[in-house]
Every structure is written in structure tokens, then in C-alpha cells.
Design an enzyme around this catalytic site. Structure first.
Site, PDB file in Angstrom:
ATOM      1  N   TYR A   3      24.428   3.098 -58.868  1.00  0.00           N
ATOM      2  CA  TYR A   3      24.157   2.834 -60.154  1.00  0.00           C
ATOM      3  C   TYR A   3      25.971   2.799 -60.091  1.00  0.00           C
ATOM      4  O   TYR A   3      26.290   2.479 -62.287  1.00  0.00           O
ATOM      5  CB  TYR A   3      25.008   5.137 -60.075  1.00  0.00           C
ATOM      6  CG  TYR A   3      24.913   5.865 -61.651  1.00  0.00           C
ATOM      7  CD1 TYR A   3      24.196   5.771 -62.590  1.00  0.00           C
ATOM      8  CD2 TYR A   3      26.054   6.566 -61.626  1.00  0.00           C
ATOM      9  CE1 TYR A   3      24.966   6.492 -63.827  1.00  0.00           C
ATOM     10  CE2 TYR A   3      27.138   7.119 -62.782  1.00  0.00           C
ATOM     11  CZ  TYR A   3      25.803   7.307 -63.623  1.00  0.00           C
ATOM     12  OH  TYR A   3      26.381   7.429 -64.868  1.00  0.00           O
TER      13      TYR A   3
ATOM     14  N   LYS B 158      26.521   0.734 -63.580  1.00  0.00           N
ATOM     15  CA  LYS B 158      27.500   0.443 -65.042  1.00  0.00           C
ATOM     16  C   LYS B 158      28.473   0.289 -65.057  1.00  0.00           C
ATOM     17  O   LYS B 158      29.635  -0.770 -65.632  1.00  0.00           O
ATOM     18  CB  LYS B 158      28.380   2.759 -64.853  1.00  0.00           C
ATOM     19  CG  LYS B 158      27.084   3.079 -63.944  1.00  0.00           C
ATOM     20  CD  LYS B 158      26.385   3.422 -65.804  1.00  0.00           C
ATOM     21  CE  LYS B 158      25.882   4.673 -66.183  1.00  0.00           C
ATOM     22  NZ  LYS B 158      25.381   4.583 -67.879  1.00  0.00           N
TER      23      LYS B 158
HETATM   24  P1  NAP Z   1      20.685  13.776 -69.931  1.00  0.00           P
HETATM   25  O1  NAP Z   1      21.195  14.985 -69.507  1.00  0.00           O
HETATM   26  O2  NAP Z   1      20.058  13.627 -67.600  1.00  0.00           O
HETATM   27  O3  NAP Z   1      19.921  12.767 -70.723  1.00  0.00           O
HETATM   28  C1  NAP Z   1      19.458  11.650 -70.321  1.00  0.00           C
HETATM   29  C2  NAP Z   1      18.424  10.979 -71.329  1.00  0.00           C
HETATM   30  O4  NAP Z   1      18.106   9.245 -70.719  1.00  0.00           O
HETATM   31  C3  NAP Z   1      16.770  11.781 -70.974  1.00  0.00           C
HETATM   32  O5  NAP Z   1      16.731  12.272 -72.618  1.00  0.00           O
HETATM   33  C4  NAP Z   1      16.337  11.387 -70.402  1.00  0.00           C
HETATM   34  O6  NAP Z   1      14.675  11.392 -70.760  1.00  0.00           O
HETATM   35  C5  NAP Z   1      16.723   9.799 -71.354  1.00  0.00           C
HETATM   36  N1  NAP Z   1      16.005   8.930 -70.432  1.00  0.00           N
HETATM   37  C6  NAP Z   1      15.817   8.095 -69.060  1.00  0.00           C
HETATM   38  N2  NAP Z   1      15.169   6.759 -69.049  1.00  0.00           N
HETATM   39  C7  NAP Z   1      14.548   6.899 -69.932  1.00  0.00           C
HETATM   40  C8  NAP Z   1      13.884   6.012 -70.171  1.00  0.00           C
HETATM   41  N3  NAP Z   1      13.433   4.512 -69.614  1.00  0.00           N
HETATM   42  N4  NAP Z   1      13.501   5.608 -71.682  1.00  0.00           N
HETATM   43  C9  NAP Z   1      14.608   5.969 -72.538  1.00  0.00           C
HETATM   44  N5  NAP Z   1      14.909   7.197 -72.053  1.00  0.00           N
HETATM   45  C10 NAP Z   1      15.275   7.606 -71.021  1.00  0.00           C
HETATM   46  O7  NAP Z   1      22.655  12.359 -69.286  1.00  0.00           O
HETATM   47  P2  NAP Z   1      23.913  12.535 -70.157  1.00  0.00           P
HETATM   48  O8  NAP Z   1      24.616  13.445 -69.048  1.00  0.00           O
HETATM   49  O9  NAP Z   1      23.597  12.627 -71.297  1.00  0.00           O
HETATM   50  O10 NAP Z   1      23.488  11.216 -69.424  1.00  0.00           O
HETATM   51  C11 NAP Z   1      23.829  10.210 -70.908  1.00  0.00           C
HETATM   52  C12 NAP Z   1      23.999   8.714 -70.656  1.00  0.00           C
HETATM   53  O11 NAP Z   1      25.489   9.081 -70.221  1.00  0.00           O
HETATM   54  C13 NAP Z   1      23.940   8.249 -68.749  1.00  0.00           C
HETATM   55  O12 NAP Z   1      23.279   6.978 -69.071  1.00  0.00           O
HETATM   56  C14 NAP Z   1      24.940   8.044 -68.069  1.00  0.00           C
HETATM   57  O13 NAP Z   1      24.862   8.080 -67.172  1.00  0.00           O
HETATM   58  C15 NAP Z   1      26.198   8.031 -69.004  1.00  0.00           C
HETATM   59  N6  NAP Z   1      27.514   9.246 -68.433  1.00  0.00           N
HETATM   60  C16 NAP Z   1      26.745  10.694 -67.924  1.00  0.00           C
HETATM   61  C17 NAP Z   1      28.209  11.344 -67.038  1.00  0.00           C
HETATM   62  C18 NAP Z   1      27.544  12.992 -67.398  1.00  0.00           C
HETATM   63  O14 NAP Z   1      28.953  12.950 -66.856  1.00  0.00           O
HETATM   64  N7  NAP Z   1      26.700  13.290 -67.871  1.00  0.00           N
HETATM   65  C19 NAP Z   1      28.996  10.460 -66.845  1.00  0.00           C
HETATM   66  C20 NAP Z   1      29.334   9.606 -67.198  1.00  0.00           C
HETATM   67  C21 NAP Z   1      28.279   8.611 -67.511  1.00  0.00           C
HETATM   68  P3  NAP Z   1      14.369  11.915 -69.934  1.00  0.00           P
HETATM   69  O15 NAP Z   1      14.242  13.818 -70.147  1.00  0.00           O
HETATM   70  O16 NAP Z   1      12.656  11.891 -69.707  1.00  0.00           O
HETATM   71  O17 NAP Z   1      14.233  11.765 -68.300  1.00  0.00           O
END
Ligand code: NAP
Length: 255
Positions: free
Chosen positions: A156, A160
């Protein structure tokens, strides 16, 4: 005439069904964009679409795996046909496959690279022609504070960090067409993703968030809206001189 009245205003948010993506889709809709909520399953994005529509906005749920070139191409063509030419792209879809290096499988490495890095590449490649044709575009890539290294996330953090280089090169290549590219690097944000991490290490989510907050200068964890607010700025017309940047939205310094 202002740029606003001539610019087509269609945005795509990948991973828009939940968490940061859903908050971003809602915010861009409130900003006046018609929003394509792209997620793995079309049905998964429908709730976000319904919330946008209920608030008076325009949105479309689209199912596609961002790591599959044919699905990406078909999805972007459908969005252009049904909503209009996309000029804002938020590459937000993401997955975790955490493990220490010595236990990490090749497939855990490949999955994370495919969704985050290849997914952003395929989506941006498919959307850029609409932006270039419009002479206006905004790409926002979701990086992470983990780009600076995080135990158990060698896949990851590499993806990133890779997105940051990808972003800078997009900025260099596309700037002359009126297209900016920036990365947002969230710290700890309360979503299903961080809840799953808490579950994986056997901690309650509340306890996990409280422990995280003690390490964050503003003394709280982030909310999806904290990220949506930043994307809204970068997607706006007023951010046209901001390009190739990585903005850490983490409640305190990382860079
Ligand atoms: P999340 O709640 O897990 O949501 C991620 C979404 O992406 C889900 O709806 C998932 O669908 C979808 N997804 C996964 N694989 C996919 C694919 N191959 N094609 C299309 N859609 C796909 O995550 P989040 O926390 O909101 O994170 C969103 C972004 O922010 C990510 O890139 C994550 O790495 C980044 N981020 C998050 C955090 C944090 O603390 N939360 C921190 C830094 C960066 P499914 O539900 O069907 O799997």
C-alpha cells in the site's frame, strides 16, 4: 463570460459507494457537478446517487473494476453519453491487503498495485481526452500518509507513493491543456477501511480511533468530509494554478 458558464461540469468519483468517495461525490454534487459514482458494483453506488438526487443534484451509479481496462473504457464512455463529458476525475477506489513483508503474498502485492496504481492510470488515460477537448480538467488522486512508510503496508505504501509520482507527471504532461493534477494524502480517516483494520488487529473501532487521535496534532481522527472539502477546492476553477502537489490532510504535519 466566465469560465464557469462554458465548462462542462461532470465529475467521476471512483470508489464512490462508501467512505471518502461517497463524501466526495456528495460534496462535488453540492458544488454543482453532475457526478458519476463509480464502484465495483453499480448497485453499491446507488445509495450515494439517491442521496445526491434527494438533495437536488444529478448523479449516475456505474459499476466497473478500475483495474480492468475494458470495464474502465466502457464505464467512461457510458458516463460521457449519459451525464456529459467528464472534466473532474477523483481516483479514490482502494483496497488494503496488509501484512508484514515476510508474510505478504504475491497476490496481495498485485491486488493493491492493480487497484490503486493501475486503476488510476487506466481511469486517467480514459478520461483525459474529454478534459483536453474541453481545455479544462482536474485530476485528484487519493494518496495516503502511508506513502511515507507504514508497518505492514509495504504494498500500500509503495502504491500510494507511486501515485504521488504519477500525479506530478500528469501535471507536467497535461498542464498546457488546462488540466491540473494533484494528490490528497489523508491521514487516519474514520471509514469502513479503518474499521476493518481495527477488526483485523482485534481492537474495537472506538478504542482504535481514540488511540489514533492521541497521535494527531488536532487531537481527533479525520472524517470523510475533511477529505471531500480538500478535493472540492482542488476540483474548483479557483485552483487552476495548483498542480502537481501532494496535500497531506492528516490533522498535522507529515511533509
Ligand atoms: P472504503 O470505505 O474501503 O471505500 C473504498 C471503495 O472503493 C469501496 O466502495 C470499494 O468497493 C471501492 N473499490 C475497491 N476496489 C475497487 C475497484 N477495483 N474498482 C472500483 N471500486 C473499488 O475506503 P476509504 O477509507 O473511503 O478510502 C478511500 C481512499 O482513500 C482509498 O484509496 C484509500 O486507500 C484512501 N485512504 C484512506 C484512508 C483512511 O484512513 N480511511 C487514509 C489514507 C488514504 P467495495 O466496497 O465493493 O470493495
Amino acid at each position: 463570460m466566465t469560465e464557469q458558464t462554458t465548462t462542462p461540469r461532470v465529475a467521476i468519483v471512483t470508489g464512490g459507494a462508501r467512505g471518502i468517495g461517497a463524501a466526495t461525490a456528495l460534496r462535488l454534487a453540492a458544488d454543482g457537478y453532475a457526478v458519476a459514482v463509480l464502484d465495483l458494483a453499480e448497485s453499491a453506488g446507488q445509495e450515494t446517487v439517491d442521496r445526491i438526487t434527494a438533495a437536488g443534484g444529478r448523479a449516475l451509479a456505474v459499476g466497473a473494476d478500475v483495474s480492468d481496462a475494458a470495464q474502465v473504457q466502457a464505464a467512461v464512455e457510458r458516463i460521457a453519453a449519459e451525464l456529459g463529458a467528464p472534466v473532474v476525475l477523483v481516483n479514490n477506489a482502494g483496497v488494503l491487503r496488509d501484512n508484514l513483508l515476510f508474510k505478504m503474498s504475491e497476490s496481495d502485492w498485485d491486488t493493491v498495485m492493480d487497484v490503486h496504481l493501475k486503476g488510476a492510470f487506466l481511469m486517467t488515460r480514459a478520461v483525459q481526452k474529454y478534459m483536453v477537448d474541453a481545455g479544462f480538467g482536474r485530476v485528484v488522486n487519493m494518496s495516503s500518509s502511508s506513502a511515507q512508510g507504514n508497518r505492514g503496508q509495504v504494498n500500500y505504501s509503495a502504491a500510494k507513493a507511486g501515485l504521488q509520482g504519477f500525479t506530478k507527471t500528469l501535471a507536467i504532461e497535461l498542464g498546457k491543456f488546462g488540466v491540473t493534477a494533484n494528490a490528497v494524502a489523508p491521514g487516519f480517516i474514520a471509514t469502513d477501511m479503518t474499521a476493518a483494520t481495527a477488526a483485523r488487529i482485534g481492537m474495537g473501532f472506538e478504542e482504535f480511533m481514540q488511540a489514533a487521535a492521541t497521535q494527531i496534532p488536532v487531537n481527533r481522527v479525520g472524517l470523510p468530509e475533511d477529505i471531500a472539502n480538500t478535493v472540492s477546492f482542488l476540483a474548483g476553477e479557483g485552483a487552476g494554478f495548483v498542480s502537481g502537489q501532494v496535500i497531506y490532510v492528516a490533522g498535522g504535519p507529515l511533509d
